[in-house]
Design an enzyme around this catalytic site. Structure first.
Site, PDB file in Angstrom:
ATOM      1  N   HIS A   8       0.838  -1.206   0.000  1.00  0.00           N
ATOM      2  CA  HIS A   8       0.000   0.000   0.000  1.00  0.00           C
ATOM      3  C   HIS A   8       0.872   1.254   0.000  1.00  0.00           C
ATOM      4  O   HIS A   8       1.260   1.734   1.070  1.00  0.00           O
ATOM      5  CB  HIS A   8      -0.894  -0.001   1.241  1.00  0.00           C
ATOM      6  CG  HIS A   8      -1.767  -1.216   1.347  1.00  0.00           C
ATOM      7  ND1 HIS A   8      -1.282  -2.450   1.749  1.00  0.00           N
ATOM      8  CD2 HIS A   8      -3.082  -1.383   1.081  1.00  0.00           C
ATOM      9  CE1 HIS A   8      -2.279  -3.324   1.744  1.00  0.00           C
ATOM     10  NE2 HIS A   8      -3.383  -2.706   1.340  1.00  0.00           N
ATOM     11  N   GLY A  23     -10.693   4.639   7.355  1.00  0.00           N
ATOM     12  CA  GLY A  23     -11.170   3.300   7.697  1.00  0.00           C
ATOM     13  C   GLY A  23     -11.215   3.080   9.201  1.00  0.00           C
ATOM     14  O   GLY A  23     -12.224   2.618   9.753  1.00  0.00           O
ATOM     15  N   HIS A  37      -4.199   3.293  -3.312  1.00  0.00           N
ATOM     16  CA  HIS A  37      -4.323   2.790  -1.941  1.00  0.00           C
ATOM     17  C   HIS A  37      -3.529   1.496  -1.743  1.00  0.00           C
ATOM     18  O   HIS A  37      -2.712   1.407  -0.828  1.00  0.00           O
ATOM     19  CB  HIS A  37      -5.806   2.543  -1.587  1.00  0.00           C
ATOM     20  CG  HIS A  37      -5.995   1.616  -0.424  1.00  0.00           C
ATOM     21  ND1 HIS A  37      -6.073   2.060   0.863  1.00  0.00           N
ATOM     22  CD2 HIS A  37      -6.080   0.261  -0.363  1.00  0.00           C
ATOM     23  CE1 HIS A  37      -6.205   1.019   1.679  1.00  0.00           C
ATOM     24  NE2 HIS A  37      -6.223  -0.084   0.960  1.00  0.00           N
ATOM     25  N   HIS A  62     -28.418 -15.118  25.261  1.00  0.00           N
ATOM     26  CA  HIS A  62     -27.384 -14.933  26.279  1.00  0.00           C
ATOM     27  C   HIS A  62     -26.628 -16.224  26.605  1.00  0.00           C
ATOM     28  O   HIS A  62     -25.682 -16.198  27.392  1.00  0.00           O
ATOM     29  CB  HIS A  62     -28.003 -14.372  27.562  1.00  0.00           C
ATOM     30  CG  HIS A  62     -28.288 -12.900  27.489  1.00  0.00           C
ATOM     31  ND1 HIS A  62     -29.003 -12.339  26.461  1.00  0.00           N
ATOM     32  CD2 HIS A  62     -27.941 -11.877  28.313  1.00  0.00           C
ATOM     33  CE1 HIS A  62     -29.083 -11.024  26.654  1.00  0.00           C
ATOM     34  NE2 HIS A  62     -28.441 -10.725  27.773  1.00  0.00           N
TER      35      HIS A  62
HETATM   36  C1  LIG Z   1     -11.458  -4.383  10.033  1.00  0.00           C
HETATM   37  C2  LIG Z   1     -10.941  -4.242   8.654  1.00  0.00           C
HETATM   38  N1  LIG Z   1     -11.802  -4.216   7.622  1.00  0.00           N
HETATM   39  C3  LIG Z   1     -11.350  -4.128   6.355  1.00  0.00           C
HETATM   40  C4  LIG Z   1     -10.018  -4.077   6.088  1.00  0.00           C
HETATM   41  C5  LIG Z   1      -9.519  -4.030   4.653  1.00  0.00           C
HETATM   42  N2  LIG Z   1      -8.998  -2.690   4.351  1.00  0.00           N
HETATM   43  C6  LIG Z   1      -7.703  -2.399   4.449  1.00  0.00           C
HETATM   44  S1  LIG Z   1      -7.367  -0.795   4.152  1.00  0.00           S
HETATM   45  C7  LIG Z   1      -8.988  -0.470   3.846  1.00  0.00           C
HETATM   46  C8  LIG Z   1      -9.429   0.916   3.467  1.00  0.00           C
HETATM   47  C9  LIG Z   1      -8.921   1.873   4.450  1.00  0.00           C
HETATM   48  O1  LIG Z   1      -9.207   3.153   4.051  1.00  0.00           O
HETATM   49  P1  LIG Z   1      -8.389   4.327   4.710  1.00  0.00           P
HETATM   50  O2  LIG Z   1      -8.262   4.114   6.142  1.00  0.00           O
HETATM   51  O3  LIG Z   1      -9.013   5.577   4.252  1.00  0.00           O
HETATM   52  O4  LIG Z   1      -6.946   4.152   4.111  1.00  0.00           O
HETATM   53  P2  LIG Z   1      -6.316   4.887   2.853  1.00  0.00           P
HETATM   54  O5  LIG Z   1      -6.968   4.310   1.648  1.00  0.00           O
HETATM   55  O6  LIG Z   1      -6.597   6.317   3.002  1.00  0.00           O
HETATM   56  O7  LIG Z   1      -4.890   4.532   2.944  1.00  0.00           O
HETATM   57  C10 LIG Z   1      -9.762  -1.612   3.999  1.00  0.00           C
HETATM   58  C11 LIG Z   1     -11.221  -1.656   3.806  1.00  0.00           C
HETATM   59  C12 LIG Z   1      -9.149  -4.106   7.197  1.00  0.00           C
HETATM   60  N3  LIG Z   1      -7.830  -4.078   7.048  1.00  0.00           N
HETATM   61  N4  LIG Z   1      -9.625  -4.164   8.458  1.00  0.00           N
END
Ligand SMILES: Cc1ncc(C[n+]2csc(CCOP(=O)(O)OP(=O)(O)O)c2C)c(N)n1
Ligand SMILES: [Mg+2]
Length: 660
Positions: free
Chosen positions: A28, A156, A259, A470
């Protein structure tokens, strides 16, 4: 320092990240490119740390909650001179056994403070670090424990529910040394975040009682000013950094495309031109590396200054600090546990294991001051608070009990931070059924080998009238399926105490204590000094001194039934032995000979546990597993046991039909 220089220092992070992702052909690059400027100012101008002693106690903690941006962390650790990460490691990004793993994986003494990747967890860990820091300061004074916790979180992390729970608690407690950099780039994987979110962040953070500073995350003056300001904060602070994901990439910046994919060599060429970085992949020009490495000298001084204060502590305080921060239990720990055991042997009255656990805590909290307990609003039901524990409150951190509120996930993420900080042993309670709300953090505690203790009560249909929502059914085996987690289900007060002892001594595994709501008889009447729970399973009662061919295995509350079944069979001249198996994971660690001896190599084996039978079949392949493979029922608990055939009569009758 001239702005131009910051640009170069930040570009070193950018290109290490771009080139490592390109070489690994996965990773990434967007986030490190976007947050490089903020990370540069933070590490260069503010972060108190010592690259040559990453575990120096009073360092500022830096958590990368947006774990997918791991190359930002590896780059900055390499550049500032940590020995854990060399340029070869960076070239080995995402390869087998590389410290530069896909997502940051906690390793002691490496500078990687916690394992992140499941979004939002890092925020909760950071709240735990900040809370542990407050607790440490209350205990050892502000010359010994007084540091910031900085966390980088993206869109995220902030969308995840755990961020709401953890930030709400942090705001309530006014953890002033906690600073969250929000990588506010409005991009996630599916595209622009306006596809899915229109929260008013200003109102959101204000309602949590956090301060908010909004800056352009590429403007060094604004970054400097903001971090300067938080040094005097009275509350936790979000520094919202408007950034451009993939900053510097002419065609891919500000798109979701940057990303999580390598930029590609053609685009990388364009970035090199745009950012004026003519160097080869992984080459950091000497003057830039030198500038970064000055942090080694500054870091050494940070620690030396602190040591002067540490040396002024009185002998007892010093010893106590060293004991706790090295995860060593108090000197008289074993002796004290033995005393509690002797006391328990005197009391033969039926008692719920949750109450036995409370009786354990009543004593243990007296001699293990680093125990920090809590519950997710079920203190009276989980029996997690001893009478001597003071409550940790806003502006008052000299207690040892936390009211986490109804925030199970947040609680468990915070406990991971408390454990990682190395001055507390956290335990927290909720109902076993809600371990499902805790699971992602429990899994990370196991992965990181942290001593976190989960007190999970109301551990079966034995809770009765609250009904199937529960009543845990699949939870025990679901927890048992997590590697490096010990799941204890003690049968009486002695096994409960032994489980507590093992959980506290377990320096590299978290532990679950699954405890009953209902009273259980005392089954361990023989006064053995030895902790028998340490074997995971042992023969509790044998009606024929070792030569019976019928083995009845049970755990927790079902031991009572197993013993009754044994008695009824014995009345009919059928011999059997009852094996108590409070911890399957520890039993699995025993030798093959031991396991065969306990289970009986050619014995007809029966298991009794009020939960799914899938899992017990491993031990009872030729026999019968009594359990529950559907959801529970709402009724007084004895009726539910009857409904599911978990009664002496039914089990005796089934055994007689199938055995011999
Ligand atoms: C709990 C969880 N759900 C989904 C993912 C998969 N995932 C990794 S990065 C990402 C997007 C994150 O977006 P952001 O925080 O805005 O990161 P940016 O693209 O800006 O680097 C996802 C959905 C993960 N790592 N953890
Ligand atoms: Mg984003």
């Amino acid at each position: 320092m001239a702005k131009n220089n910051y640009k170069n220092l930040a570009n070193a992070i950018r290109f290490l990240s771009i080139d490592a992702v390109q070489k690994a052909n996965s990773g990434h690059p967007g986030m490190p490119m976007g947050m490089a400027d903020v990370a540069t100012i933070l590490f260069q101008k503010f972060l108190k740390f010592n690259p040559h002693n990453p575990s120096w106690f009073n360092r500022d903690r830096f958590v990368l909650s947006a774990g997918h941006g791991s190359m930002l962390l590896y780059s900055v650790l390499y550049l500032s001179g940590y020995k854990s990460i060399g340029i070869e490691d960076i070239k080995n990004f995402r390869q087998l056994d590389s410290i530069c793993a896909g997502h940051p994986e906690y390793e002691k003494d490496s500078g990687i403070e916690t394992t992140t990747g499941p979004l939002g967890q890092g925020i909760a860990n950071a709240v735990g670090f900040a809370l542990a820091e407050e607790i440490g300061r209350a205990k050892f004074g502000d010359k010994i424990c007084n540091h910031k916790t900085y966390v980088i979180a993206g869109d995220g992390c902030l969308m995840e529910g755990i961020s709401h729970e953890a930030m709400s608690l942090a705001g309530h407690l006014k953890l002033k040394n906690l600073v969250l950099f929000f990588d506010n780039n409005s991009i996630s994987i599916d595209g622009n975040t306006n596809l899915t979110i229109s929260d008013d962040y200003k109102k959101r953070f204000a309602s949590y009682n956090w301060d908010l500073i909004e800056i352009n995350g590429h403007d060094y003056n604004q970054i400097l000013k903001a971090i300067n300001k938080v040094q005097k904060a009275k509350k936790p602070t979000v520094i919202s950094c408007k950034t451009i994901i993939g900053y510097g990439s002419p065609n891919k910046s500000n798109t979701a495309g940057v990303h999580g994919s390598p930029l590609g060599s053609a685009e990388i060429e364009l970035v090199r031109k745009k950012l004026k970085w003519p160097y080869a992949p992984f080459e950091i020009p000497e003057n830039i590396l030198k500038e970064w490495r000055k942090l080694i000298i500054a870091g050494k001084k940070n620690e030396e200054d602190w040591k002067k204060h540490f040396n002024k502590l009185d002998k007892d305080k010093k010893e106590e600090f060293l004991r706790i921060s090295s995860s060593i239990l108090p000197k008289k720990f074993n002796e004290n546990i033995q005393q509690i055991k002797n006391k328990f042997f005197e009391n033969l009255k039926p008692i719920a294991t949750r109450k036995s656990s409370e009786a354990c805590l009543e004593e243990i909290t007296k001699f293990v001051p680093e125990l920090i307990g809590g519950s997710a609003d079920l203190t009276g039901s989980n029996n997690t608070k001893s009478s001597i524990q003071k409550i940790i409150k806003t502006n008052s951190f000299n207690g040892s009990y936390i009211h986490y509120g109804i925030r199970e996930h947040g609680m468990c993420g915070v406990m991971n931070g408390l454990a990682l900080h190395q001055n507390t042993i956290p335990y927290g309670g909720t109902f076993l059924i809600f371990s499902d709300y805790c699971k992602p953090s429990i899994r990370l505690a196991a992965l990181m080998k942290q001593r976190v203790i989960y007190v999970l009560t109301h551990d079966s249909i034995g809770l009765g009238e609250d009904g199937p929502t529960h009543q845990p059914i699949e939870q025990l085996f679901s927890l048992r399926s997590i590697p490096n987690l010990n799941v204890f289900r003690p049968a009486d007060s002695i096994e409960t105490l032994e489980s507590w002892e093992l959980a506290l001594k377990s320096n590299s595994s978290p532990s679950v204590l699954a405890l009953t709501r209902q009273d259980l008889p005392m089954v361990r009447k023989e006064r053995s000094k030895e902790n028998l729970t340490q074997y995971g399973g042992y023969v509790l009662s044998d009606s024929n001194k070792g030569s019976s061919n019928l083995t009845i295995i049970a755990t927790g509350s079902e031991i009572e039934i197993a013993l009754d079944v044994q008695k009824k069979l014995n009345d009919q001249s059928i011999d059997s032995k009852v094996v108590s198996m409070p911890c399957l994971e520890l039993f699995e660690k025993q030798s093959k000979e031991y396991k065969e001896k306990i289970l009986g190599k050619n014995s007809f084996r029966v298991s009794i546990e009020a939960g799914v039978t899938n899992g017990w079949e491993k031990y009872t392949s030729n026999g019968i597993s009594f359990g529950i493979n559907s959801f529970g029922k709402s009724a007084p608990y004895k009726q539910i046991y009857k409904h599911f055939g978990l009664t002496t009569e039914n089990i005796v009758s089934e055994i007689k039909k199938n055995y011999k």
